[in-house]
Design an enzyme around this catalytic site. Structure first.
Site, short mmCIF file in Angstrom:
data_model
loop_
_atom_site.label_atom_id
_atom_site.label_comp_id
_atom_site.label_asym_id
_atom_site.label_seq_id
_atom_site.Cartn_x
_atom_site.Cartn_y
_atom_site.Cartn_z
N GLY A 194 5.83 0.60 -6.65
CA GLY A 194 5.13 -0.46 -5.93
C GLY A 194 5.28 -1.78 -6.67
O GLY A 194 5.88 -1.84 -7.75
N THR A 198 0.32 -3.73 -9.94
CA THR A 198 -0.59 -3.01 -9.07
C THR A 198 -1.31 -1.88 -9.80
O THR A 198 -2.05 -1.12 -9.19
CB THR A 198 0.15 -2.42 -7.85
OG1 THR A 198 1.38 -1.85 -8.30
CG2 THR A 198 0.44 -3.50 -6.84
N GLU A 415 2.65 -6.99 13.71
CA GLU A 415 2.31 -5.61 13.32
C GLU A 415 1.47 -4.93 14.39
O GLU A 415 1.64 -3.74 14.65
CB GLU A 415 1.58 -5.60 11.97
CG GLU A 415 2.36 -6.23 10.81
CD GLU A 415 3.76 -5.67 10.62
OE1 GLU A 415 4.01 -4.53 11.04
OE2 GLU A 415 4.62 -6.39 10.06
#
Ligand code: ADP
Ligand code: ZN
Length: 588
Positions: A194, A198, A415
C-alpha cells in the site's frame, strides 16, 4: 544443488572483482616501483658519454624505453648512467660505432619481484576490506535481544481488519508447537502493500511486540551494494541470525528494491540478492518460527517468483485511511497532546483526504511545534491550519481536495456510477466504494465476483462492460455533456475494450458473424474494430440510459461518498432502499 551453483557464481564475481582491482594496481605499480637496475652506477654528463664513445671506451648501452636516462658499460664493465637525448637516430649512431645496444622495458626481474610482493599485499588488503564490508552487521542485527519492539497493536489505528489478520500470526509466533502439532504450517511470508506511510512497518513491528519476539528489519536498499555478491551474503547472514533467534520476525522494507521482476537488462546484483532470498525462503519450514514479512508500495512490480505459494503467499493490503480511520489515527496521535477547545478532530479528519497515517502524525507534530513557537499553551486550530498549509506548500502532500470541489464531485459520481451499474445488473457484489485515492488511481470500487466457474453468458459479459462504462457515463450525467468527461476512465475503457474484443472475435456470440472465432478465420482487424465500435456504442448508451433512469440513486451514493468517502455494501443497500424501492433494470 541450485544453491551450490549460486554460490559458485558468487565466488566467480568475487574473483573477477579482485582480478580487476589487481590489474589496476599492477598498472600503477609499474610506474611507481623504483628501478634497481642502475644501482651503483656513476652518473656522467652526456658529453662525457659522447667523449667516451668516440674514444671507443664504451662496451654496451642499455636503453630503457620509457626512461629519461640510459645506462652503459665501459670496457672494464663499469656501469654509468647519463641523460637520454631521445633523438631519433640515437640508437643508429651508437650501433654504427660498433657498440652493443640493449633495449628493455621496465619489468626487470627485481621489479617483477617487487610488483609481485605489492600485489600480494594488496590482495590481502582487499580481501580484508571485503571481509570487513561483509561482516558489517546489517542494521538492527547487532543486538537481537533488545530488539523485541515495544510497539503494540494499540499503537496502530484505523486498520482493524489488518490487525485481525495479524492476531492469528501472533499466536503462531507465541506457540508454534500448538499449530505444528496438528500439521498446520505457519505462513512463511506475508507482504504488506500500500501507499507509503500507511503503517506497514508499524504493523509488522507491533506484531513482533505483541508476540514478544525479536524484530529484524532491513530495507531493500541495504542489500544494494557496489560490490557484487554482498547483497546475497547479507541475505544469508540475516537468515542465519534469524534462525539463531527464532521465533522472530524478519522484515524486509521496500522489498521492491531487490524483488523487482528480473529481466534481460536487470542488474545482476539484484538477481543474485533475489535468488539468495528465494533460496533462503525455500530452505526453511514454517515450523522454525521465523515469520518473514515484507512491505512494498506496489505488488505488481514484484517478481512473480516471490509471490508463489510457499514464499510470500499472504498479501495484505493497507489502504490510505478514510475519514473514520483518519479520525482514529488523529485521536491516537493527539492522546498526549494538549489540545485547545477550538480543535475538532472530526473536522480535521474531514479535510485530510489523501493523508496517510504518517502524514497525519507529521501534521500534528508540526502543529505542536508551531504552537510552542507561537507561545501558545495548547495546540489550537490556528496552529493546525498553519501546519496544514506548510505541508501543502512544501509539496509533501498531494493537493487537498476540497469537499465542494468539482474534482471531488466528479470522482464521487464516477465511482458511484460503477457501483450503481454493478448493483443494478448484479454482475458483481459491491462490498465497498471509495473516493480515497489509491495507487491504482483515484478512488475505486471493490467488486467481488459471485462464485462461478468462469463461464459467462453473453448478457453477463455485456453487463461487465457496462459496469466499466458506469464511471464515465455517470460523469457525463453530472457534467451534462460528453466533452467535459475526464480521463479518469482510462483503466475502465481498457477493461471494457478487452471484453468487447473477445465477445466479437473469440466467443462467436453474434449470429450475424456466424458462430465463429474471427481470429481463427483470419478476419481483418478493421472489421473487428468496426463491430467492436458498434457494440461499444450500444452498451455505452445503454449504461447512460440505466443511470439516467436511476439518477436519484446515483446522486445519493455520490453524496454519501462526498460526505463519508467510503460506503460499504450494507450502506449501499440502505441508500438504494431508502431513496425508493429498488427497481431492477433488466440488462440488455
Ligand atoms: P509504511 O511502512 O507503510 O511506509 P510506517 O509504518 O513507517 O509506514 O509509518 C510511519 C509512521 O506513521 C508510524 O511510525 C506511525 O507513527 C505513523 N502511522 C502510520 N500509519 C499509522 C496508523 N495506522 N496508526 C497510527 N500511526 C500510524
Ligand atoms: Zn472508473
Amino acid at each position: 544443488m541450485e544453491r551450490y551453483i549460486k554460490w559458485g557464481k558468487e565466488y566467480k564475481t568475487l574473483i573477477i572483482n579482485i582480478v580487476v582491482t589487481l590489474s589496476f594496481i599492477a598498472l600503477i605499480a609499474i610506474f611507481v616501483i623504483p628501478d634497481n637496475s642502475m644501482k651503483g652506477a656513476e652518473n656522467v654528463t652526456y658529453n662525457q658519454f659522447v667523449e667516451m664513445m668516440n674514444g671507443n671506451k664504451v662496451e654496451k648501452v642499455k636503453i630503457q624505453l620509457d626512461n629519461s636516462t640510459f645506462s652503459f658499460y665501459d670496457k672494464e664493465d663499469k656501469l654509468y648512467t647519463t641523460d637520454n637525448p631521445k633523438t631519433e637516430d640515437f640508437k643508429k649512431e651508437i650501433l654504427e660505432k660498433g657498440i652493443k645496444v640493449e633495449e628493455y622495458n621496465r619489468m626487470t626481474t627485481s621489479s617483477i619481484i617487487s610488483t609481485f610482493v605489492q600485489l600480494t599485499m594488496s590482495c590481502v588488503v582487499i580481501t580484508f576490506l571485503y571481509r570487513m564490508m561483509n561482516n558489517r552487521n546489517p542494521k538492527n542485527l547487532s543486538d537481537p535481544v533488545s530488539k523485541v519492539p515495544k510497539v503494540k497493536f494499540q499503537n496502530v489505528a484505523g486498520i482493524e481488519e489488518v490487525i485481525t489478520d495479524m492476531k492469528v500470526l501472533v499466536d503462531f509466533l507465541k506457540s508454534p508447537e500448538k499449530y505444528t502439532k496438528n500439521g498446520a504450517k505457519m505462513p512463511k511470508g506475508v507482504i504488506l502493500y500500500g501507499e507509503p506511510g500507511t503503517g506497514k512497518t508499524l504493523t509488522a513491528k507491533a506484531l513482533a511486540g505483541e508476540a514478544g519476539v525479536p524484530f529484524y528489519s532491513m530495507a531493500g536498499s541495504d542489500f544494494m551494494e557496489m560490490f557484487v555478491g554482498v547483497g546475497a551474503k547479507r541475505v544469508r547472514d540475516l537468515f542465519k541470525t534469524a534462525r539463531k533467534n527464532a521465533p522472530c520476525i524478519v522484515f524486509l522494507d521496500e522489498i521492491d528494491a531487490i524483488g523487482k521482476q528480473r529481466n534481460k537488462n536487470s542488474h545482476s546484483e539484484n538477481d543474485q540478492t533475489l535468488n539468495a532470498l528465494l533460496a533462503e525462503m525455500d530452505g526453511f519450514e514454517g515450523a522454525e518460527g521465523i515469520l518473514l514479512m515484507a512491505s512494498t508500495n506496489r505488488l505488481d512490480v514484484l517478481d512473480p517468483a516471490l509471490l508463489r505459494p510457499g514464499r510470500f503467499d499472504k498479501h495484505i493490503k493497507i489502504e490510505l485511511p478514510d475519514q473514520s480511520s483518519r479520525l482514529e489515527i488523529l485521536e491516537l496521535h493527539t492522546k498526549n497532546k494538549n489540545l485547545d477547545n477550538s480543535i475538532s478532530l472530526e473536522e480535521i479528519a474531514k479535510q485530510t483526504i489523501g493523508f496517510s497515517g504518517a502524514d497525519l502524525e507529521a501534521l500534528i507534530n508540526e502543529a505542536t511545534i508551531i504552537s510552542v513557537v507561537d507561545g501558545k499553551k495548547a495546540v489550537d486550530i490556528d496552529s493546525i491550519d498553519k501546519a496544514f498549509f506548510q505541508k501543502v506548500l512544501q509539496g509533501h502532500q498531494k493537493p487537498i481536495k476540497d469537499r465542494n470541489d468539482m474534482e471531488m464531485k466528479i470522482i464521487a459520481w464516477h465511482e458511484a456510477g460503477h457501483a450503481l451499474v454493478a448493483k443494478l445488473t448484479k454482475v458483481f457484489d459491491v462490498p465497498k466504494v471509495t473516493v480515497v485515492p489509491s495507487t491504482s488511481g483515484t478512488g475505486g470500487v471493490t467488486f467481488t465476483i459471485p462464485k462461478k466457474m468462469g463461464l459467462y453468458s453473453k448478457s453477463e459479459l455485456y453487463n461487465r462492460v457496462m459496469v466499466n462504462y458506469g464511471g464515465r457515463a455517470a460523469e457525463e450525467l453530472l457534467l451534462g455533456d460528453e466533452e467535459s468527461v475526464t480521463n479518469g476512465c482510462y483503466g475502465d475503457l481498457e477493461k471494457a475494450t478487452r471484453i468487447i474484443r473477445s465477445i466479437i472475435s473469440n466467443y462467436g456470440m453474434s449470429k450475424e458473424n456466424g458462430y465463429l472465432n474471427l481470429e481463427v478465420m483470419g478476419i481483418r482487424d478493421s472489421y473487428i474494430a468496426e463491430e467492436a465500435a458498434k457494440l461499444s456504442r450500444e452498451l455505452y448508451d445503454e449504461t447512460v440510459k440505466i443511470l439516467e433512469q436511476n439518477k436519484c440513486y446515483l446522486e445519493a451514493i455520490a453524496e454519501a461518498l462526498i460526505e463519508k468517502e467510503t460506503v460499504n455494501g450494507d450502506e449501499l443497500d440502505e441508500i438504494l432502499s431508502r431513496v425508493k424501492p429498488l427497481e431492477i433494470i433488466e440488462a440488455v
